[in-house]
Design an enzyme around this catalytic site. Sequence first.
Site, PDB file in Angstrom:
ATOM      1  N   TYR A 124     -27.492 -29.027   5.022  1.00 16.51           N
ATOM      2  CA  TYR A 124     -27.582 -28.426   6.358  1.00 16.51           C
ATOM      3  C   TYR A 124     -27.687 -29.512   7.428  1.00 16.51           C
ATOM      4  CZ  TYR A 124     -29.968 -26.039  10.276  1.00 16.51           C
ATOM      5  OH  TYR A 124     -30.340 -25.572  11.511  1.00 16.51           O
TER       6      TYR A 124
HETATM    7  N1  LIG Z   1     -33.601 -20.608  13.306  1.00 19.71           N
HETATM    8  C1  LIG Z   1     -34.090 -21.767  13.712  1.00 19.71           C
HETATM    9  O1  LIG Z   1     -35.306 -21.913  13.904  1.00 19.71           O
HETATM   10  C2  LIG Z   1     -33.176 -22.934  13.996  1.00 19.71           C
HETATM   11  C3  LIG Z   1     -33.735 -24.216  14.148  1.00 19.71           C
HETATM   12  C4  LIG Z   1     -32.908 -25.288  14.494  1.00 19.71           C
HETATM   13  C5  LIG Z   1     -31.552 -25.070  14.675  1.00 19.71           C
HETATM   14  N2  LIG Z   1     -31.032 -23.805  14.492  1.00 19.71           N
HETATM   15  C6  LIG Z   1     -29.600 -23.620  14.714  1.00 19.71           C
HETATM   16  O2  LIG Z   1     -29.409 -22.501  15.565  1.00 19.71           O
HETATM   17  C7  LIG Z   1     -28.210 -21.822  15.200  1.00 19.71           C
HETATM   18  C8  LIG Z   1     -28.500 -20.358  14.944  1.00 19.71           C
HETATM   19  O3  LIG Z   1     -29.450 -20.251  13.900  1.00 19.71           O
HETATM   20  P1  LIG Z   1     -29.943 -18.822  13.372  1.00 19.71           P
HETATM   21  O4  LIG Z   1     -31.281 -19.017  12.791  1.00 19.71           O
HETATM   22  O5  LIG Z   1     -29.760 -17.810  14.442  1.00 19.71           O
HETATM   23  O6  LIG Z   1     -28.889 -18.559  12.199  1.00 19.71           O
HETATM   24  P2  LIG Z   1     -28.366 -17.151  11.627  1.00 19.71           P
HETATM   25  O7  LIG Z   1     -27.905 -17.391  10.242  1.00 19.71           O
HETATM   26  O8  LIG Z   1     -29.368 -16.088  11.855  1.00 19.71           O
HETATM   27  O9  LIG Z   1     -27.099 -16.850  12.561  1.00 19.71           O
HETATM   28  C9  LIG Z   1     -25.946 -17.635  12.470  1.00 19.71           C
HETATM   29  C10 LIG Z   1     -24.767 -16.810  12.952  1.00 19.71           C
HETATM   30  O10 LIG Z   1     -23.568 -17.596  12.742  1.00 19.71           O
HETATM   31  C11 LIG Z   1     -22.598 -16.748  12.143  1.00 19.71           C
HETATM   32  N3  LIG Z   1     -21.653 -17.531  11.338  1.00 19.71           N
HETATM   33  C12 LIG Z   1     -21.838 -18.051  10.096  1.00 19.71           C
HETATM   34  N4  LIG Z   1     -20.719 -18.673   9.692  1.00 19.71           N
HETATM   35  C13 LIG Z   1     -19.814 -18.553  10.702  1.00 19.71           C
HETATM   36  C14 LIG Z   1     -18.472 -18.994  10.889  1.00 19.71           C
HETATM   37  N5  LIG Z   1     -17.818 -19.687   9.932  1.00 19.71           N
HETATM   38  N6  LIG Z   1     -17.858 -18.697  12.050  1.00 19.71           N
HETATM   39  C15 LIG Z   1     -18.484 -17.992  13.013  1.00 19.71           C
HETATM   40  N7  LIG Z   1     -19.752 -17.540  12.900  1.00 19.71           N
HETATM   41  C16 LIG Z   1     -20.406 -17.818  11.747  1.00 19.71           C
HETATM   42  C17 LIG Z   1     -23.374 -15.775  11.300  1.00 19.71           C
HETATM   43  O11 LIG Z   1     -22.617 -14.580  11.012  1.00 19.71           O
HETATM   44  C18 LIG Z   1     -24.588 -15.495  12.165  1.00 19.71           C
HETATM   45  O12 LIG Z   1     -24.369 -14.418  13.069  1.00 19.71           O
HETATM   46  C19 LIG Z   1     -27.647 -22.559  13.982  1.00 19.71           C
HETATM   47  O13 LIG Z   1     -26.658 -23.483  14.405  1.00 19.71           O
HETATM   48  C20 LIG Z   1     -28.836 -23.301  13.432  1.00 19.71           C
HETATM   49  O14 LIG Z   1     -28.476 -24.459  12.733  1.00 19.71           O
HETATM   50  C21 LIG Z   1     -31.807 -22.756  14.141  1.00 19.71           C
END
Ligand SMILES: NC(=O)c1ccc[n+]([C@@H]2O[C@H](COP(=O)([O-])OP(=O)(O)OC[C@H]3O[C@@H](n4cnc5c(N)ncnc54)[C@H](O)[C@@H]3O)[C@@H](O)[C@H]2O)c1
Length: 322
Positions: free
Chosen positions: A183
């Site tokens: 990741y």
């Molecule tokens: N949740 C956290 O605390 C956290 C912390 C740091 C960074 N992030 C980053 O924030 C972003 C969102 O995280 P999240 O927790 O909401 O994740 P999540 O898995 O809940 O949501 C991710 C979304 O991306 C979509 N997705 C997956 N593959 C895809 C593709 N090939 N094309 C288009 N869409 C696609 C999924 O369907 C989903 O709706 C991510 O980039 C993650 O790395 C999250």
Amino acid sequence: MTQKTVPDTFLNIEPIDLVACGLTNADLQGEVAVVTGGASNIGLGYARAIAAAGGSVVVSDINAKAGKEAERVINLENGRDAAFFVQCDITSEDDVKALAKAAFDRFGKVDILVNNAMNMRLNGTILESTVEDLDASYAISGRGVMLAIKEFVPPMLARGHGTVTYSTTQFHYLPPMLGRSIYTAGKAAATSLVMSLANEVKGSGVNVFCMVPAGVGRIDADHQAPVSDDGGTPLPDLSNFSMPGFNGLVPPEVSGAAMVYLLMNASHLHGSGFILQEALQAMKFPFPNPSTLPPPSNVHKMNDMELTLAFCNMGPGPSAIG
Ligand SMILES: NC(=O)c1ccc[n+]([C@@H]2O[C@H](COP(=O)([O-])OP(=O)(O)OC[C@H]3O[C@@H](n4cnc5c(N)ncnc54)[C@H](O)[C@@H]3O)[C@@H](O)[C@H]2O)c1
């Protein structure tokens, strides 16, 4: 103004109250945003908050069921055609070109690109993962971000106006408690691209920054369920992960409001990165549990090593606002 609630939705959401966060429902009036991965959790929070702030939003996601529902919910919440869903696999050049065409056909312009899509199940250690897992992580986080930049940034440059942001992570190497090397490798690749873009477009009127939405989500069966059937490893258990000031995860609505705040201040943030907690402090967010909020001296600021790895900070950055 609290948004209208949409009771009959399967999306796991709460109303967004931007005014309670010191914002207004016209802060992004007239702006058009594209949010990748906008159908769930953080991306959905961004999309809903941008619409609540008066903007229009193209919700793009690989998940059509949730994406169509996000469009319906956002339009009902705001009483206008604020949202438009386009199914898009961000790793597919054809899909991203079709996304751009649909966005420009519908709204005539795109002012804001929010790179947010990620497959959170690509989270194994190096030794337990296959090289295909690494390819998949780079495909979404590196290739997908570059494809979106190539479609949306040239028109921004032509207008001398735009903002590009990326949902990055503070972990760009093996984090001790999560072990998510595959990741973090993908996140580091995309962060490098986005912050190099900040250098490439400096002075053009296009602003570029990263936001670290640390510890955001809602633990429930829906969020833990796979978002697509790609055979990845299970989602990480975030149930013990918490942000100071919150009893558990930060709600996506709160990180959405913080994103609105950062977008409003994008010209001050060019070339820098913000941890969500810093953004919330800068905007004096009313924390639900102030007694657990650390004093400012204890607030996590990125150290030199993290900054070097994550953000090649070249603008006035976080100290410019708040
Ligand atoms: N949740 C956290 O605390 C956290 C912390 C740091 C960074 N992030 C980053 O924030 C972003 C969102 O995280 P999240 O927790 O909401 O994740 P999540 O898995 O809940 O949501 C991710 C979304 O991306 C979509 N997705 C997956 N593959 C895809 C593709 N090939 N094309 C288009 N869409 C696609 C999924 O369907 C989903 O709706 C991510 O980039 C993650 O790395 C999250």
